[in-house]
Design a protein around this motif. Structure first.
Motif, PDB file in Angstrom:
ATOM      1  N   ASP A   3       0.836  -1.206   0.000  1.00  0.00           N
ATOM      2  CA  ASP A   3       0.000   0.000   0.000  1.00  0.00           C
ATOM      3  C   ASP A   3       0.870   1.255   0.000  1.00  0.00           C
ATOM      4  OD1 ASP A   3      -2.260  -1.605   0.062  1.00  0.00           O
ATOM      5  OD2 ASP A   3      -2.554  -1.375   2.235  1.00  0.00           O
ATOM      6  N   LEU A   4       1.932   1.234   0.782  1.00  0.00           N
ATOM      7  CA  LEU A   4       2.845   2.376   0.829  1.00  0.00           C
ATOM      8  C   LEU A   4       3.489   2.616  -0.533  1.00  0.00           C
ATOM      9  CD1 LEU A   4       4.362   4.590   2.392  1.00  0.00           C
ATOM     10  CD2 LEU A   4       6.024   2.824   3.070  1.00  0.00           C
ATOM     11  N   ALA A   5       3.890   1.548  -1.210  1.00  0.00           N
ATOM     12  CA  ALA A   5       4.494   1.685  -2.540  1.00  0.00           C
ATOM     13  C   ALA A   5       3.537   2.363  -3.511  1.00  0.00           C
ATOM     14  CB  ALA A   5       4.917   0.317  -3.072  1.00  0.00           C
TER      15      ALA A   5
ATOM     16  N   ALA B 248       1.814   7.337  -6.322  1.00  0.00           N
ATOM     17  CA  ALA B 248       0.811   8.385  -6.519  1.00  0.00           C
ATOM     18  C   ALA B 248       1.393   9.752  -6.184  1.00  0.00           C
ATOM     19  CB  ALA B 248      -0.422   8.104  -5.667  1.00  0.00           C
ATOM     20  N   ALA B 249       2.160   9.820  -5.111  1.00  0.00           N
ATOM     21  CA  ALA B 249       2.780  11.092  -4.720  1.00  0.00           C
ATOM     22  C   ALA B 249       3.768  11.583  -5.779  1.00  0.00           C
ATOM     23  CB  ALA B 249       3.490  10.948  -3.371  1.00  0.00           C
TER      24      ALA B 249
ATOM     25  N   PRO C  43      -6.335   7.373  -4.207  1.00  0.00           N
ATOM     26  CA  PRO C  43      -7.041   8.295  -3.318  1.00  0.00           C
ATOM     27  C   PRO C  43      -6.341   8.419  -1.966  1.00  0.00           C
ATOM     28  CG  PRO C  43      -8.174   6.186  -3.389  1.00  0.00           C
ATOM     29  CD  PRO C  43      -7.059   6.122  -4.405  1.00  0.00           C
ATOM     30  N   GLY C  44      -6.593   9.516  -1.306  1.00  0.00           N
ATOM     31  CA  GLY C  44      -6.107   9.671   0.064  1.00  0.00           C
ATOM     32  C   GLY C  44      -5.026  10.705   0.228  1.00  0.00           C
ATOM     33  N   GLY C  45      -4.219  10.884  -0.813  1.00  0.00           N
ATOM     34  CA  GLY C  45      -3.174  11.904  -0.765  1.00  0.00           C
ATOM     35  C   GLY C  45      -2.195  11.735   0.375  1.00  0.00           C
ATOM     36  N   ARG C  46      -1.713  12.855   0.863  1.00  0.00           N
ATOM     37  CA  ARG C  46      -0.675  12.860   1.906  1.00  0.00           C
ATOM     38  C   ARG C  46      -1.140  12.162   3.183  1.00  0.00           C
ATOM     39  NH1 ARG C  46       4.409  14.691   2.834  1.00  0.00           N
ATOM     40  NH2 ARG C  46       4.833  15.079   5.019  1.00  0.00           N
ATOM     41  N   ALA C  47      -2.406  12.338   3.559  1.00  0.00           N
ATOM     42  CA  ALA C  47      -2.912  11.706   4.783  1.00  0.00           C
ATOM     43  C   ALA C  47      -2.803  10.185   4.691  1.00  0.00           C
ATOM     44  CB  ALA C  47      -4.350  12.124   5.047  1.00  0.00           C
TER      45      ALA C  47
ATOM     46  N   HIS D 197      -0.463   7.736   6.986  1.00  0.00           N
ATOM     47  CA  HIS D 197      -1.075   6.599   7.675  1.00  0.00           C
ATOM     48  C   HIS D 197      -0.309   5.305   7.383  1.00  0.00           C
ATOM     49  CE1 HIS D 197      -4.391   4.155   9.325  1.00  0.00           C
ATOM     50  NE2 HIS D 197      -4.050   3.314   8.357  1.00  0.00           N
ATOM     51  N   GLU D 198       0.028   5.071   6.121  1.00  0.00           N
ATOM     52  CA  GLU D 198       0.743   3.835   5.767  1.00  0.00           C
ATOM     53  C   GLU D 198       2.153   3.818   6.344  1.00  0.00           C
ATOM     54  OE1 GLU D 198      -0.344   0.983   4.755  1.00  0.00           O
ATOM     55  OE2 GLU D 198      -2.341   1.858   4.516  1.00  0.00           O
ATOM     56  N   LEU D 199       2.814   4.964   6.379  1.00  0.00           N
ATOM     57  CA  LEU D 199       4.133   5.013   7.015  1.00  0.00           C
ATOM     58  C   LEU D 199       4.023   4.633   8.493  1.00  0.00           C
ATOM     59  CD1 LEU D 199       5.641   8.196   5.347  1.00  0.00           C
ATOM     60  CD2 LEU D 199       6.623   5.890   5.259  1.00  0.00           C
ATOM     61  N   ALA D 200       2.993   5.153   9.163  1.00  0.00           N
ATOM     62  CA  ALA D 200       2.780   4.803  10.573  1.00  0.00           C
ATOM     63  C   ALA D 200       2.452   3.320  10.718  1.00  0.00           C
ATOM     64  CB  ALA D 200       1.676   5.671  11.167  1.00  0.00           C
ATOM     65  N   ASP D 201       1.626   2.779   9.819  1.00  0.00           N
ATOM     66  CA  ASP D 201       1.315   1.344   9.854  1.00  0.00           C
ATOM     67  C   ASP D 201       2.587   0.508   9.707  1.00  0.00           C
ATOM     68  OD1 ASP D 201      -1.413   1.581  10.237  1.00  0.00           O
ATOM     69  OD2 ASP D 201      -1.940   1.088   8.168  1.00  0.00           O
TER      70      ASP D 201
END
Length: 113
Positions: free
Chosen positions: A44-46, A51-52, A59-63, A67-71
């Motif tokens: 998911d992070l990849a 996307a960035a 979808p979701g953008g920076r937020a 979130h995925e970095l924290a996960d």
């Protein structure tokens, strides 16, 4: 927050997930389950990094990226806990080894020029 505080917080969430999984599924996650969850989070992070960088729509953008970095961090902290790895000392040692190795290679390159 230092790494011990991060890990303590991660373990609190881990324990809540254990209680929830036991109540809903009759079992808790194994270390292998946590690893598979981590792999999914890295995937998911990849996608979010792509996307960035404009390589795909997501979808979701920076937020969502945050979130995925924290996960992913949570998963690393929990895997370290489940395998009894002292991340702080191992990280410090590994970064020292990498710094020495990279510096040596850079030194050889500048010495051969």
């Amino acid at each position: 927050m230092d790494i011990q505080e991060l890990q303590a917080r991660a373990i609190t969430i881990h324990d809540l997930y254990d209680a929830l999984n036991l109540a809903e599924r009759g079992r808790t996650w194994t270390r292998a389950d946590f690893m598979l969850g981590f792999v999914g989070d890295v995937g998911d992070l990849a996608k979010l990094v792509m996307a960035a960088e404009g390589a795909r729509a997501m979808p979701g953008g920076r937020a969502a990226l945050e979130h995925e970095l924290a996960d992913c961090l949570w998963s690393v902290l929990i895997l370290a806990h489940r395998y009894e790895v002292d991340l702080e000392s191992v990280f410090t040692r590994t970064m020292g080894e990498l710094e020495e190795s990279i510096s040596d290679r850079l030194g050889r390159r500048s010495g051969s020029a």
